[in-house]
Design an enzyme around this catalytic site. Structure first.
Site, PDB file in Angstrom:
ATOM      1  N   LYS A  85      -6.991  -0.073   2.922  1.00 37.65           N
ATOM      2  CA  LYS A  85      -7.712   0.271   1.696  1.00 37.65           C
ATOM      3  C   LYS A  85      -7.227  -0.623   0.554  1.00 37.65           C
ATOM      4  CE  LYS A  85      -8.590   4.242  -1.315  1.00 37.65           C
ATOM      5  NZ  LYS A  85      -8.167   5.600  -1.703  1.00 37.65           N
TER       6      LYS A  85
ATOM      7  N   GLU B  48       6.348  11.727   3.424  1.00 38.15           N
ATOM      8  CA  GLU B  48       5.437  10.786   2.757  1.00 38.15           C
ATOM      9  C   GLU B  48       6.037  10.319   1.442  1.00 38.15           C
ATOM     10  OE1 GLU B  48       1.367  12.270   2.201  1.00 38.15           O
ATOM     11  OE2 GLU B  48       1.295  11.278   0.251  1.00 38.15           O
TER      12      GLU B  48
ATOM     13  N   HIS C  64      -2.951  17.692   7.016  1.00 40.75           N
ATOM     14  CA  HIS C  64      -3.022  16.961   5.746  1.00 40.75           C
ATOM     15  C   HIS C  64      -4.027  17.632   4.814  1.00 40.75           C
ATOM     16  CE1 HIS C  64      -1.529  13.406   3.705  1.00 40.75           C
ATOM     17  NE2 HIS C  64      -2.731  13.257   3.179  1.00 40.75           N
TER      18      HIS C  64
ATOM     19  N   TYR D 294       6.547   9.256  -5.254  1.00 39.49           N
ATOM     20  CA  TYR D 294       5.930   7.936  -5.470  1.00 39.49           C
ATOM     21  C   TYR D 294       6.768   7.245  -6.544  1.00 39.49           C
ATOM     22  CZ  TYR D 294       2.233   8.743  -2.209  1.00 39.49           C
ATOM     23  OH  TYR D 294       1.558   8.935  -1.023  1.00 39.49           O
TER      24      TYR D 294
ATOM     25  N   TRP E 196     -10.699   8.832   7.282  1.00 42.53           N
ATOM     26  CA  TRP E 196     -11.056   7.579   6.612  1.00 42.53           C
ATOM     27  C   TRP E 196     -10.397   6.350   7.245  1.00 42.53           C
ATOM     28  CZ3 TRP E 196      -9.830  10.906   1.845  1.00 42.53           C
ATOM     29  CH2 TRP E 196     -10.994  11.576   1.423  1.00 42.53           C
TER      30      TRP E 196
ATOM     31  N   GLU F  50      -5.762  -0.536  -2.210  1.00 41.67           N
ATOM     32  CA  GLU F  50      -4.879   0.108  -3.181  1.00 41.67           C
ATOM     33  C   GLU F  50      -3.458  -0.306  -2.834  1.00 41.67           C
ATOM     34  OE1 GLU F  50      -5.515   4.372  -2.838  1.00 41.67           O
ATOM     35  OE2 GLU F  50      -4.144   4.518  -1.155  1.00 41.67           O
TER      36      GLU F  50
ATOM     37  N   TRP G 256       3.830   5.915   3.065  1.00 36.57           N
ATOM     38  CA  TRP G 256       2.380   6.001   2.935  1.00 36.57           C
ATOM     39  C   TRP G 256       1.853   4.646   2.498  1.00 36.57           C
ATOM     40  CZ3 TRP G 256      -1.050   9.771   4.086  1.00 36.57           C
ATOM     41  CH2 TRP G 256      -2.327   9.683   3.522  1.00 36.57           C
TER      42      TRP G 256
ATOM     43  N   ALA H  58       1.871   7.673  -8.337  1.00 34.85           N
ATOM     44  CA  ALA H  58       1.443   8.807  -7.525  1.00 34.85           C
ATOM     45  C   ALA H  58      -0.035   8.751  -7.145  1.00 34.85           C
ATOM     46  CB  ALA H  58       1.742  10.106  -8.260  1.00 34.85           C
TER      47      ALA H  58
ATOM     48  N   GLU I 118       0.707  18.860   1.178  1.00 38.27           N
ATOM     49  CA  GLU I 118       1.051  18.938  -0.246  1.00 38.27           C
ATOM     50  C   GLU I 118       0.357  20.121  -0.912  1.00 38.27           C
ATOM     51  OE1 GLU I 118       0.098  15.249  -2.206  1.00 38.27           O
ATOM     52  OE2 GLU I 118       1.907  14.238  -1.476  1.00 38.27           O
TER      53      GLU I 118
END
Ligand code: MG
Length: 350
Positions: free
Chosen positions: A309, A270, A148, A244, A85, A311, A304, A276, A183
């Site tokens: 993007k 990360e 990933h 996170y 992406w 976000e 990360w 999260a 993960e």
């Protein structure tokens, strides 16, 4: 009359310039929506050496990662986003920019596996990794090759093939760090994640006896305390810890501390400054608590992510150029905050 006309023209022109300036300033891009303190000068500039020349091949010694001087090494850098992406940032210019302008000494190539990743387009996704690894070697920074995937144990055959290829190609390069399982979900360490990690370790070690391998742990790489009670076999093996800041706080630091106390080494491949989900408020206070913990325990990290993007964990605003050379007003609150942490604490290398 002429003079009067000239005077009137000057008055009109002055008014226009003033007006235009106001107009421009009111429509200009807001730099960053946070207070921007002065970035301190790094303690020391290393102008005749790269990071990898300076720290050397990494190894695990007890619960620390050490370099050639046998003292603990703490790396700080950036993770790229899912390769399928955000492949546009997987290039040598961005790696060089992250080193030169952000003082990154490690980057992470997050090669997507599912959802249009390596399983669908192996050559295309692998090439993005090769581009980043080659750029990291050229720029003397460390690079994490990240499989990933949340279901890597379902893709053991493909993963083993991929890591054997990487070990054959890059096993003699001190830059390279392997991360075979980004993960794992909420699955058993003993019966699912550990056997997978061990198989990939053994596959890599046939061709590369020594480069670091950072292994995933259950619950999105949070169960490092469980892994610490039942460890993998091999040398230079460390374990991945992800957090996170908006979601994971002191209780996760306690789990990490328990793992360290049992003697395993951790590397945060990360983390995000947000929830999260990768979104939500940028929690600078909690991230600062994490930084304190990571610094105290000499734990390396990658943030990360390098992505534009929409976000809040993304470091770049939408439309930020693909070739680096980014202005401060193209960095998000998170991107600016994390860059500042690196600029104030990492050494600056050539
Ligand atoms: Mg090696």
């Amino acid at each position: 009359m002429k003079n009067v006309n000239i005077i009137i023209a000057i008055v009109i022109l002055s008014f226009s310039i003033t007006f235009c300036k106001k107009t421009n300033s009111s429509t200009a891009v807001t730099p960053v929506d946070t207070v921007i303190p002065v970035v301190p000068t790094p303690e020391k500039d290393i102008t005749n050496s790269s990071a990898v020349d300076y720290y050397g091949p990494l190894k695990v010694a007890g619960n620390r990662i050490t370099g050639k001087a046998d003292s603990a090494v703490q790396l700080r850098g950036m993770s790229f986003f899912w390769s399928q992406w955000m492949g546009k940032y997987y290039n040598t210019n961005v790696v060089k920019w992250l080193k030169d302008d952000w003082y990154c000494n490690v980057v992470r190539a997050a090669m997507a596996v599912e959802e249009g990743g390596y399983l669908t387009n192996p050559d295309m996704e692998k090439q993005k990794v090769l581009d980043v690894v080659d750029a990291a070697i050229a720029n003397g920074v460390y690079v994490i090759i990240d499989w990933h995937d949340h279901h890597a144990s379902d893709h053991l055959q493909q993963s083993a093939k991929f890591f054997v290829e990487m070990a054959k190609k890059y096993g003699d390069k001190p830059n390279v760090i392997y991360e075979p399982f980004n993960e794992p979900l909420q699955v058993s360490w003993k019966s699912i994640v550990k056997p997978y990690d061990q198989t990939i370790i053994d596959s890599i070690r046939k061709y590369d006896p020594d480069n670091l391998i950072i292994c995933g742990t259950p619950t999105w790489s949070q169960d490092v305390d469980i892994a610490a009670t039942d460890t993998l076999v091999g040398s230079n093996i460390a374990y991945t810890l992800h957090f996170y800041s908006g979601t994971h706080k002191q209780s996760l630091r306690d789990k990490a501390k328990a793992a360290l106390d049992k003697g395993i080494a951790l590397l945060v491949t990360e983390y995000g400054t947000t929830d999260a989900t990768g979104n939500g408020v940028v929690n600078q206070d909690e991230t600062s608590l994490w930084y304190k913990f990571l610094d105290t325990n000499k734990i390396s990290w990658c943030n990360w992510s390098i992505a534009d993007k929409n976000e809040s964990s993304a470091a770049l605003y939408a439309g930020t150029p693909e070739m680096g050379n980014w202005a401060n007003n193209q960095l998000t609150t998170s991107g600016y905050f994390v860059r500042q942490e690196m600029k104030s604490k990492n050494l600056r290398f050539k």
